[in-house]
Scaffold this active site. Structure first.
Site, PDB file in Angstrom:
ATOM      1  N   HIS A 235       0.732  -1.425  -0.009  1.00  0.00           N
ATOM      2  CA  HIS A 235       0.157  -0.027   0.025  1.00  0.00           C
ATOM      3  C   HIS A 235       0.795   1.241   0.040  1.00  0.00           C
ATOM      4  O   HIS A 235       0.143   2.491  -0.108  1.00  0.00           O
ATOM      5  CB  HIS A 235      -0.862  -0.144   1.158  1.00  0.00           C
ATOM      6  CG  HIS A 235      -0.290   0.499   2.415  1.00  0.00           C
ATOM      7  ND1 HIS A 235       0.373  -0.568   3.268  1.00  0.00           N
ATOM      8  CD2 HIS A 235      -0.175   1.561   3.015  1.00  0.00           C
ATOM      9  CE1 HIS A 235       0.784  -0.027   4.337  1.00  0.00           C
ATOM     10  NE2 HIS A 235       0.710   1.131   4.116  1.00  0.00           N
TER      11      HIS A 235
HETATM   12  C1  UD1 Z   1      -2.232   5.344   5.793  1.00  0.00           C
HETATM   13  C2  UD1 Z   1      -0.919   6.023   6.399  1.00  0.00           C
HETATM   14  C3  UD1 Z   1      -0.027   4.833   6.270  1.00  0.00           C
HETATM   15  C4  UD1 Z   1      -0.586   3.497   6.922  1.00  0.00           C
HETATM   16  C5  UD1 Z   1      -1.707   3.038   6.147  1.00  0.00           C
HETATM   17  C6  UD1 Z   1      -2.617   1.867   6.404  1.00  0.00           C
HETATM   18  C7  UD1 Z   1      -0.702   8.365   6.156  1.00  0.00           C
HETATM   19  C8  UD1 Z   1       0.432   9.339   5.661  1.00  0.00           C
HETATM   20  N1  UD1 Z   1      -0.398   7.032   5.650  1.00  0.00           N
HETATM   21  O1  UD1 Z   1      -1.998   5.024   4.514  1.00  0.00           O
HETATM   22  O2  UD1 Z   1       0.908   5.099   7.086  1.00  0.00           O
HETATM   23  O3  UD1 Z   1       0.292   2.635   6.582  1.00  0.00           O
HETATM   24  O4  UD1 Z   1      -2.829   4.190   6.208  1.00  0.00           O
HETATM   25  O5  UD1 Z   1      -3.552   1.513   5.940  1.00  0.00           O
HETATM   26  O6  UD1 Z   1      -1.306   8.519   7.186  1.00  0.00           O
HETATM   27  N2  UD1 Z   1      -9.592   4.540   2.044  1.00  0.00           N
HETATM   28  C9  UD1 Z   1     -10.861   3.590   2.094  1.00  0.00           C
HETATM   29  N3  UD1 Z   1     -11.412   3.423   3.088  1.00  0.00           N
HETATM   30  C10 UD1 Z   1     -10.797   3.762   4.243  1.00  0.00           C
HETATM   31  C11 UD1 Z   1      -9.598   4.570   4.351  1.00  0.00           C
HETATM   32  C12 UD1 Z   1      -8.975   4.862   3.090  1.00  0.00           C
HETATM   33  O7  UD1 Z   1     -11.304   3.340   1.011  1.00  0.00           O
HETATM   34  O8  UD1 Z   1     -11.457   3.402   5.478  1.00  0.00           O
HETATM   35  C13 UD1 Z   1      -9.121   4.569   0.658  1.00  0.00           C
HETATM   36  C14 UD1 Z   1      -9.230   5.933   0.206  1.00  0.00           C
HETATM   37  O9  UD1 Z   1      -9.704   6.074  -1.238  1.00  0.00           O
HETATM   38  C15 UD1 Z   1      -7.988   6.936   0.286  1.00  0.00           C
HETATM   39  C16 UD1 Z   1      -7.091   5.770   0.362  1.00  0.00           C
HETATM   40  O10 UD1 Z   1      -7.532   4.462   0.749  1.00  0.00           O
HETATM   41  O11 UD1 Z   1      -8.007   7.799  -0.543  1.00  0.00           O
HETATM   42  C17 UD1 Z   1      -5.856   6.042   1.015  1.00  0.00           C
HETATM   43  O12 UD1 Z   1      -6.195   6.361   2.448  1.00  0.00           O
HETATM   44  P1  UD1 Z   1      -5.264   7.349   3.247  1.00  0.00           P
HETATM   45  O13 UD1 Z   1      -5.764   7.478   4.730  1.00  0.00           O
HETATM   46  O14 UD1 Z   1      -4.980   8.630   2.519  1.00  0.00           O
HETATM   47  O15 UD1 Z   1      -3.908   6.780   3.349  1.00  0.00           O
HETATM   48  P2  UD1 Z   1      -3.402   5.296   3.373  1.00  0.00           P
HETATM   49  O16 UD1 Z   1      -2.676   4.864   1.952  1.00  0.00           O
HETATM   50  O17 UD1 Z   1      -4.311   4.229   3.794  1.00  0.00           O
END
Ligand code: UD1
Length: 404
Positions: A235
């Site tokens: 990820h």
């Molecule tokens: C975040 C953390 C990362 C951690 C990871 C675990 C930061 C900078 N990064 O990255 O350190 O290892 O979480 O998962 O904070 N999304 C969903 N459902 C959710 C949450 C997210 O569909 O409940 C999707 C959304 O489309 C979003 C994407 O996942 O745009 C990324 O989510 P985001 O919280 O921005 O960062 P992660 O890549 O999950």
């Protein structure tokens, strides 16, 4: 992908916080890897003999059933006292929105401190709001460094540590990193690893792989994987945001699946890129590779515990595999958790196909690194944190600095 809840819909977090005990310690969570860290801390702070009133704030960075609810339920994390419902957005918007919504909570509670864990955007956002309001910040999992400032988490780690009053570390290298960055040693406490508290506390409840595969894949997956399979997770933006980089990794793993069946719970960020780049077909066509939705904590624990190896770019899974004694192949060129290499089961393989395949085949042939469990990864880190916090709050009260 943006899924920001408008402030008007999220309600007024300050109003909701108004009913909370004044001067409580505010513990903050935001994203999936925070949940297994906060669970034992909340349990220790809410134990009947603990004198510290503690409340839980969820920023809502992760909000899905898969990414949040499954973890709260399986880990017995109390319902958040306040949910900022921030959702997903760009780094700047997400961080800014968490700050905007957290400030009225601080104003309403006037907390004795805020406790943040790990290195996600929620960690730095809440720490920054608190420190500017004169509220002490307590950072759990301080001092880890990848020395790669292209990682958003590395920026979050460095900045959070700089503004923290109390810093709790998981390994001794973290202490050295903090001292090198000018942090007063008196503030650093080597307590061990709260994530491993959760792992040991739930090991016996891990859901067997066959059950997870029967639920999320099919009977062929159950029969093929048997007791010999690899688990893959991906990820990190550096691995998944560029479709060319992601395709190379996918090709490598499809190639590896001829040697060992692969189980791949797919993070939503990764799924979005796979879909957009047309790579899902390639994965579905591989006869010995199964894509799963993001699975819960107990499912993942079962998958990891039963695997021949785990291939991952997650930081937490590098530690969990070390505690489980399962070989881990890290699909990054560095790690902020060097103890998993020096003492644990982890090997850095980067993103080069030949290196990944050669390390993985070596693990299949030799069984991989046996490793040992690092110092203070013994299931009692949260208790140590609570003990330090009790003394710290009492000292502050006596010196007139504390709000308690
Ligand atoms: C975040 C953390 C990362 C951690 C990871 C675990 C930061 C900078 N990064 O990255 O350190 O290892 O979480 O998962 O904070 N999304 C969903 N459902 C959710 C949450 C997210 O569909 O409940 C999707 C959304 O489309 C979003 C994407 O996942 O745009 C990324 O989510 P985001 O919280 O921005 O960062 P992660 O890549 O999950």
């Amino acid at each position: 992908m943006s899924r920001l809840t408008p402030l008007s819909l999220s309600g007024d977090a300050g109003q909701r916080a108004a009913g909370l005990p004044r001067n409580a310690l505010l513990c903050v969570v935001g994203a999936r890897p925070n949940f297994m860290k906060i669970a034992p801390i909340m349990a220790a702070l809410r134990a009947p003999d603990c004198p510290i009133p503690a409340c839980l704030v969820h920023t809502g960075q992760h909000y899905d059933e898969d990414m949040k609810d499954a973890f709260f339920n399986q880990l017995g994390i109390p319902e958040p006292d306040v949910d900022l419902e921030v959702g997903s957005a760009s780094h700047a918007v997400q961080t800014a929105e968490i700050m905007r919504r957290f400030e009225p909570v601080i104003d309403a509670v006037d907390p004795s401190g805020i406790l943040v864990v790990g290195d996600v955007n929620s960690t730095i956002a809440c720490a920054l709001v608190a420190v500017k309001k004169g509220v002490p910040v307590i950072h759990v999992e301080a001092g880890l460094r990848s020395f790669d400032r292209a990682m958003p988490e590395e920026i979050n780690r460095i900045l959070t540590d700089q503004i923290s009053e109390l810093l709790f570390t998981t390994e001794r290298t973290a202490h050295a990193n903090l001292v090198r960055e000018g942090i007063d040693e008196q503030r650093i406490h080597f307590v061990g690893n709260v994530m491993i508290d959760t792992l040991f506390g739930h090991r016996a409840k891990a859901i067997p792989t066959a059950k997870t595969l029967a639920r999320y894949a099919d009977a062929k997956a159950v029969a093929t994987c048997g007791d010999s399979y690899a688990v893959l997770t991906l990820h990190r933006p550096s691995n998944v945001d560029d479709p060319f980089v992601l395709e190379r990794l996918i090709d490598t793993v499809v190639c590896l699946s001829h040697d060992v069946p692969v189980v791949f719970p797919v993070h939503p960020r990764t799924r979005a890129v796979l879909q957009k780049a047309g790579l899902l077909k390639k994965l579905s066509a591989a006869p010995r590779l199964w894509m799963l939705p993001p699975v819960g904590y107990l499912e993942m624990l079962g998958l990891m515990a039963g695997a021949q190896m785990v291939l991952t770019d997650s930081g937490g899974m590098q530690e969990e595999t070390t505690a489980l004694g399962v070989p881990c192949i890290t699909l990054r060129s560095n790690t902020e958790r060097p103890i998993t290499i020096d003492q644990g089961t982890n090997t850095i393989a980067g993103s080069d196909a030949d290196t990944i395949l050669s390390v993985a085949r070596d693990v299949l042939a030799s069984g991989g690194k046996a490793g040992r469990i690092p110092e203070k990864w013994d299931g009692r880190a949260a208790e140590r944190i609570r003990d330090v916090l009790v003394v710290w709050q009492e000292d502050r009260r006596q010196s007139g600095a504390g709000r308690v």
